[in-house]
Design a protein around this motif. Structure first.
Motif, PDB file in Angstrom:
ATOM      1  N   ALA A   1       0.849  -1.199   0.000  1.00 42.92           N
ATOM      2  CA  ALA A   1       0.000   0.000   0.000  1.00 42.92           C
ATOM      3  C   ALA A   1       0.880   1.242   0.000  1.00 42.92           C
ATOM      4  O   ALA A   1       0.644   2.197  -0.748  1.00 42.92           O
ATOM      5  N   ARG A   2       1.924   1.204   0.828  1.00 44.89           N
ATOM      6  CA  ARG A   2       2.828   2.354   0.899  1.00 44.89           C
ATOM      7  C   ARG A   2       3.502   2.594  -0.453  1.00 44.89           C
ATOM      8  O   ARG A   2       3.566   3.724  -0.946  1.00 44.89           O
TER       9      ARG A   2
ATOM     10  N   ALA B   1      -3.564   3.487  -2.585  1.00 46.88           N
ATOM     11  CA  ALA B   1      -3.258   2.738  -1.359  1.00 46.88           C
ATOM     12  C   ALA B   1      -4.103   1.468  -1.297  1.00 46.88           C
ATOM     13  O   ALA B   1      -3.611   0.382  -0.965  1.00 46.88           O
TER      14      ALA B   1
ATOM     15  N   PRO C   1     -12.974  10.702  -8.107  1.00 47.13           N
ATOM     16  CA  PRO C   1     -12.617   9.735  -7.064  1.00 47.13           C
ATOM     17  C   PRO C   1     -11.277  10.084  -6.409  1.00 47.13           C
ATOM     18  O   PRO C   1     -10.422  10.720  -7.028  1.00 47.13           O
ATOM     19  N   PRO C   2     -11.082   9.670  -5.158  1.00 52.83           N
ATOM     20  CA  PRO C   2      -9.861   9.997  -4.408  1.00 52.83           C
ATOM     21  C   PRO C   2      -8.704   9.101  -4.855  1.00 52.83           C
ATOM     22  O   PRO C   2      -8.465   8.033  -4.292  1.00 52.83           O
ATOM     23  N   VAL C   3      -7.982   9.564  -5.868  1.00 54.36           N
ATOM     24  CA  VAL C   3      -6.977   8.733  -6.547  1.00 54.36           C
ATOM     25  C   VAL C   3      -5.882   8.237  -5.602  1.00 54.36           C
ATOM     26  O   VAL C   3      -5.449   7.084  -5.697  1.00 54.36           O
ATOM     27  N   LEU C   4      -5.438   9.102  -4.680  1.00 60.34           N
ATOM     28  CA  LEU C   4      -4.343   8.679  -3.799  1.00 60.34           C
ATOM     29  C   LEU C   4      -4.809   7.562  -2.864  1.00 60.34           C
ATOM     30  O   LEU C   4      -4.081   6.609  -2.589  1.00 60.34           O
ATOM     31  N   GLN C   5      -6.043   7.680  -2.387  1.00 61.38           N
ATOM     32  CA  GLN C   5      -6.590   6.613  -1.534  1.00 61.38           C
ATOM     33  C   GLN C   5      -6.824   5.345  -2.351  1.00 61.38           C
ATOM     34  O   GLN C   5      -6.622   4.235  -1.860  1.00 61.38           O
TER      35      GLN C   5
ATOM     36  N   GLY D   1      -6.962  -0.776   3.569  1.00 59.31           N
ATOM     37  CA  GLY D   1      -6.778   0.294   2.583  1.00 59.31           C
ATOM     38  C   GLY D   1      -6.307   1.615   3.171  1.00 59.31           C
ATOM     39  O   GLY D   1      -5.949   2.523   2.422  1.00 59.31           O
ATOM     40  N   GLY D   2      -6.315   1.742   4.495  1.00 56.10           N
ATOM     41  CA  GLY D   2      -5.846   2.986   5.117  1.00 56.10           C
ATOM     42  C   GLY D   2      -6.985   3.874   5.571  1.00 56.10           C
ATOM     43  O   GLY D   2      -8.130   3.701   5.142  1.00 56.10           O
ATOM     44  N   PRO D   3      -6.668   4.862   6.426  1.00 53.66           N
ATOM     45  CA  PRO D   3      -7.721   5.704   7.006  1.00 53.66           C
ATOM     46  C   PRO D   3      -8.477   6.498   5.938  1.00 53.66           C
ATOM     47  O   PRO D   3      -7.877   7.260   5.193  1.00 53.66           O
ATOM     48  N   GLY D   4      -9.780   6.281   5.878  1.00 54.55           N
ATOM     49  CA  GLY D   4     -10.603   6.974   4.891  1.00 54.55           C
ATOM     50  C   GLY D   4     -10.578   6.340   3.521  1.00 54.55           C
ATOM     51  O   GLY D   4     -11.034   6.941   2.545  1.00 54.55           O
TER      52      GLY D   4
ATOM     53  N   ASP E   1     -16.489   7.131  -2.965  1.00 54.71           N
ATOM     54  CA  ASP E   1     -17.246   7.736  -1.864  1.00 54.71           C
ATOM     55  C   ASP E   1     -17.067   6.939  -0.561  1.00 54.71           C
ATOM     56  O   ASP E   1     -16.273   6.017  -0.487  1.00 54.71           O
TER      57      ASP E   1
ATOM     58  N   TRP F   1      -0.574   6.540  10.250  1.00 59.23           N
ATOM     59  CA  TRP F   1      -1.201   5.244   9.970  1.00 59.23           C
ATOM     60  C   TRP F   1      -0.285   4.100  10.446  1.00 59.23           C
ATOM     61  O   TRP F   1      -0.707   3.212  11.199  1.00 59.23           O
TER      62      TRP F   1
ATOM     63  N   PRO G   1      -4.824  14.582  -7.159  1.00 52.66           N
ATOM     64  CA  PRO G   1      -5.963  13.979  -7.860  1.00 52.66           C
ATOM     65  C   PRO G   1      -6.990  13.387  -6.890  1.00 52.66           C
ATOM     66  O   PRO G   1      -6.663  12.515  -6.097  1.00 52.66           O
ATOM     67  N   GLY G   2      -8.214  13.883  -6.970  1.00 55.55           N
ATOM     68  CA  GLY G   2      -9.270  13.397  -6.089  1.00 55.55           C
ATOM     69  C   GLY G   2      -9.264  14.032  -4.719  1.00 55.55           C
ATOM     70  O   GLY G   2      -9.952  13.563  -3.810  1.00 55.55           O
TER      71      GLY G   2
ATOM     72  N   TYR H   1     -11.215  -0.127   4.831  1.00 53.77           N
ATOM     73  CA  TYR H   1     -10.108   0.228   5.730  1.00 53.77           C
ATOM     74  C   TYR H   1     -10.006  -0.703   6.931  1.00 53.77           C
ATOM     75  O   TYR H   1      -9.179  -0.476   7.797  1.00 53.77           O
TER      76      TYR H   1
ATOM     77  N   TRP I   1      -6.960   8.350  14.843  1.00 50.28           N
ATOM     78  CA  TRP I   1      -8.282   8.983  14.786  1.00 50.28           C
ATOM     79  C   TRP I   1      -8.490  10.023  15.875  1.00 50.28           C
ATOM     80  O   TRP I   1      -9.399  10.850  15.778  1.00 50.28           O
TER      81      TRP I   1
ATOM     82  N   ILE J   1       1.069   4.063  -3.104  1.00 44.58           N
ATOM     83  CA  ILE J   1       0.697   5.476  -2.985  1.00 44.58           C
ATOM     84  C   ILE J   1       1.898   6.367  -3.289  1.00 44.58           C
ATOM     85  O   ILE J   1       1.763   7.397  -3.967  1.00 44.58           O
TER      86      ILE J   1
ATOM     87  N   GLN K   1      -5.808  11.805   1.628  1.00 45.24           N
ATOM     88  CA  GLN K   1      -6.006  12.956   0.733  1.00 45.24           C
ATOM     89  C   GLN K   1      -6.038  14.251   1.532  1.00 45.24           C
ATOM     90  O   GLN K   1      -5.537  15.283   1.080  1.00 45.24           O
TER      91      GLN K   1
ATOM     92  N   THR L   1     -16.634   8.450   6.804  1.00 44.79           N
ATOM     93  CA  THR L   1     -15.223   8.556   7.159  1.00 44.79           C
ATOM     94  C   THR L   1     -14.477   9.373   6.109  1.00 44.79           C
ATOM     95  O   THR L   1     -14.495   9.029   4.929  1.00 44.79           O
ATOM     96  N   PRO L   2     -13.822  10.452   6.516  1.00 46.28           N
ATOM     97  CA  PRO L   2     -13.141  11.302   5.528  1.00 46.28           C
ATOM     98  C   PRO L   2     -11.850  10.649   5.019  1.00 46.28           C
ATOM     99  O   PRO L   2     -11.235   9.853   5.721  1.00 46.28           O
ATOM    100  N   PRO L   3     -11.432  11.004   3.803  1.00 45.22           N
ATOM    101  CA  PRO L   3     -10.234  10.410   3.191  1.00 45.22           C
ATOM    102  C   PRO L   3      -8.968  11.027   3.769  1.00 45.22           C
ATOM    103  O   PRO L   3      -8.441  12.005   3.244  1.00 45.22           O
ATOM    104  N   VAL L   4      -8.479  10.433   4.853  1.00 38.17           N
ATOM    105  CA  VAL L   4      -7.400  11.032   5.651  1.00 38.17           C
ATOM    106  C   VAL L   4      -6.127  11.263   4.841  1.00 38.17           C
ATOM    107  O   VAL L   4      -5.461  12.291   4.997  1.00 38.17           O
TER     108      VAL L   4
END
Lengths: 404, 404
Positions: free
Chosen positions: A46-47, A292, A285-289, A233-236, A96, B58, B235-236, A228, B66, A50, B289, B284-287
């Protein structure tokens, strides 16, 4: 060496997933992390994914990254669908949050049954599931019926059936209860739901990556879930949404964003959704998330959900065996099903001092668990990085605290 | 050295923001990047923030992250509000996509005017704005009126007023048009909107970070916008939502997720929104990003929006001066306002071969611009990392292509 120690040693030596521990980044404190059902650990993959997306793609491709980033939501959906959800292609996308996806799924289901006026959920389900339903009921003049479930066991058809009639449009139900870990039988819930002509929306947040799921075979209509927890997948990390293929062309998704529009870059005058599952996408969409998640999901897929579940069952069985020997005599109560076929990836212990024990477990023993109101400790081995020795040490640390 | 070259040299030498170029990570191709209004560049601070969030938070804090991640959405909202949006505290949060935030803002506005039946938007506004409105109109039995604007100039009150009457609930309008760069006068739009008792939802996606914004002073009711253009969040990167303080307690936000619930971890039976702007949060927000955005936003704040706007105006003036001298004679048309007070951060050139020129600009000259249907090239200097020489080289490369 005691018989128990020998047994635990043997379990770790024979663990076919033992090598997966090295796929995760160790933390500096050497925490015994039994909270992977809240937030999974960081994996090297994952690291790397990203960092590569930041440096090679955002930093170097700049806007041209969108030539492939647009595919990420559906690519990850296909992987999740085929590897973890039992879904044929074209039925899962990632975007989302779980809450937003619940909203889209429930209103999409309602669009298929516009004359029905009742929503049904489990009173013990996760708050966001109930809250999203409550909001939809309030703004659409619908009735929300909450099943007075037992919480610590799966919701049985006998508990469930009295809430159903032919005015029910949608039933929302988690596969695994977030507090007790009780594992619901989705096939049976879908069958009973369909018997009154209603549609089932399953929340898989606490089961995906821990329990094999068969959405197509179980005849589930819609499903959502986060990535997550056991998917790491990581926070958020963004959520997924599954919609049964046969329902897709008839439903109306409520949030008409440009990522679900046909001919997106034609910037057309009228909204026309793309055919298929892509109609559930909304905004950028949140590409960086997503990057990960792609890395993290690969680790889960390499292990395979069947092997993960096998180890998970042995680990929760061990935890309950240790509970019986060391915690029950000290006033703890088991708040999870004893039958492993009725249990997800975590077990829950009740104790009036649960809150202070949770805190001391970390400060005194570097064991990280999850406290849940009012008196629960969630104890969640995550088979990809939790050893049997850690399960043992976690229970024994709790026992020591209670003996003080 | 020609007079023009000397002028451009002098502009770069006297550029008070010149040092900010070093805050960004150079790409391996040395691209002349004139597409920062689609996706801003990667800054060292954004990269450092996300890597630190991955490794230190993380990876090491695990679930304990959190304890502070829950604050990110409102912390970033406050920074955006005070530094870029002209918003007093307690009115901005960061979460979800622009499309989802538009949906929440429009339905929240409608909840304040439930008896009104008309929505108004600019026919030339960005597709997602129109599509979200179209979906809301369809599912709520409302009328959507689309203003036949001129697109290449701001929407004037005379164009706007004929669409308004006391049946209008909500007007949605971008501050800067995504194609022409025309800069609307929000204060005037709000005044005219309020004159019929309706509410204004402004989309700031193409203005935030490029143009000073004064939401409170301009009496705007709601606003949304993305953070991956001039704010360089990646991005995102998640979007923001502004809701005027005096409206917050009366409105009903449609998506009742647990992140907007009072006493979130009490897991209560009934949904009760938190007081204030937090009621617009959902899941849950995308931390990861949000971390990138935090780093990126710091760079923008260090420069200050007034200095950014000053340089931006000089850069777009230079682009138009060069257009007049080198592009107009070759059949290009300017599709942006000539008055800098009516123009945002980009200028648009029309040409029947715009699509092929855009492609050749990159392949032959390493100049990256944005093509938009049917015949437009968007030319967007981003003052934090675009030099005056790059503006010159970009226009001259386009001129060379047209002369072939």
């Amino acid at each position: 060496m005691s018989e128990l120690s020998q047994q635990i040693d043997r379990l770790d030596q024979e663990d076919v997933l033992a090598e997966f521990c090295a796929r995760f980044v160790p933390d500096v404190l050497g925490v015994n992390y039994l909270d992977g059902n809240s937030l999974g650990r960081l994996s090297h993959d994952a690291r790397a994914a990203i960092v590569s997306t930041i440096d090679d793609e955002w930093g170097n491709e700049l806007i041209r990254g969108w030539e492939h980033w647009t595919e990420l939501s559906s690519q990850l959906g296909e992987t999740l669908g085929s590897q973890l959800l039992g879904a044929a292609p074209g039925q899962v996308v990632v975007s989302d949050s779980t809450s937003v996806n619940l909203y889209k799924a429930i209103l999409s289901a309602l669009s298929l049954l516009p004359d029905r006026k009742v929503l049904v959920a489990d009173i013990n389900d996760f708050p966001t599931d109930r809250f999203i339903l409550e909001g939809i009921a309030a703004s659409n003049g619908l009735e929300l019926r909450l099943i007075a479930s037992s919480m610590n066991e799966p919701v049985g058809p006998d508990e469930f059936a009295p809430y159903l009639d032919d005015d029910v449009a949608v039933v929302v139900m988690s596969q695994v209860n977030y507090r007790s870990g009780a594992l619901n039988d989705l096939a049976r819930l879908a069958y009973v739901t369909h018997s009154v002509g209603a549609l089932l929306v399953a929340d898989l947040s606490h089961s995906v990556g821990a329990v094999p799921i068969a959405l197509d075979a179980d005849d589930v209509d819609f499903a959502v879930g986060c990535t997550y927890k056991y998917v790491n997948g990581g926070p958020g990390s963004p959520a997924f949404l599954y919609a049964r293929e046969r329902l897709q062309s008839e439903l109306t998704q409520p949030i008409w964003g440009w990522f679900s529009a046909a001919d997106q870059f034609q910037m057309g005058l009228r909204y026309e959704p793309v055919p298929g599952i892509g109609r559930f996408l909304v905004g950028t969409p949140p590409v960086l998330q997503l990057a990960a998640l792609k890395g993290a999901l690969g680790v889960v897929c390499d292990a395979g959900i069947e092997r993960i579940r096998q180890k998970s069952v042995i680990q929760t069985e061990l935890a309950i065996e240790l509970f019986d020997a060391h915690l029950a005599p000290q006033g703890f109560r088991l708040a999870s099903p004893r039958d492993p076929a009725k249990r997800g990836g975590h077990v829950t212990f009740e104790h009036s001092e649960a809150l202070s024990f949770s805190s001391s477990l970390f400060s005194d023993h570097r064991v990280l668990v999850d406290y849940r109101v009012p008196n629960r400790i969630r104890f969640a081995p995550s088979p990809l990085y939790t050893s049997f020795a850690q399960v043992y040490e976690g229970v024994m640390a709790l026992s020591k605290l209670a003996a003080r």
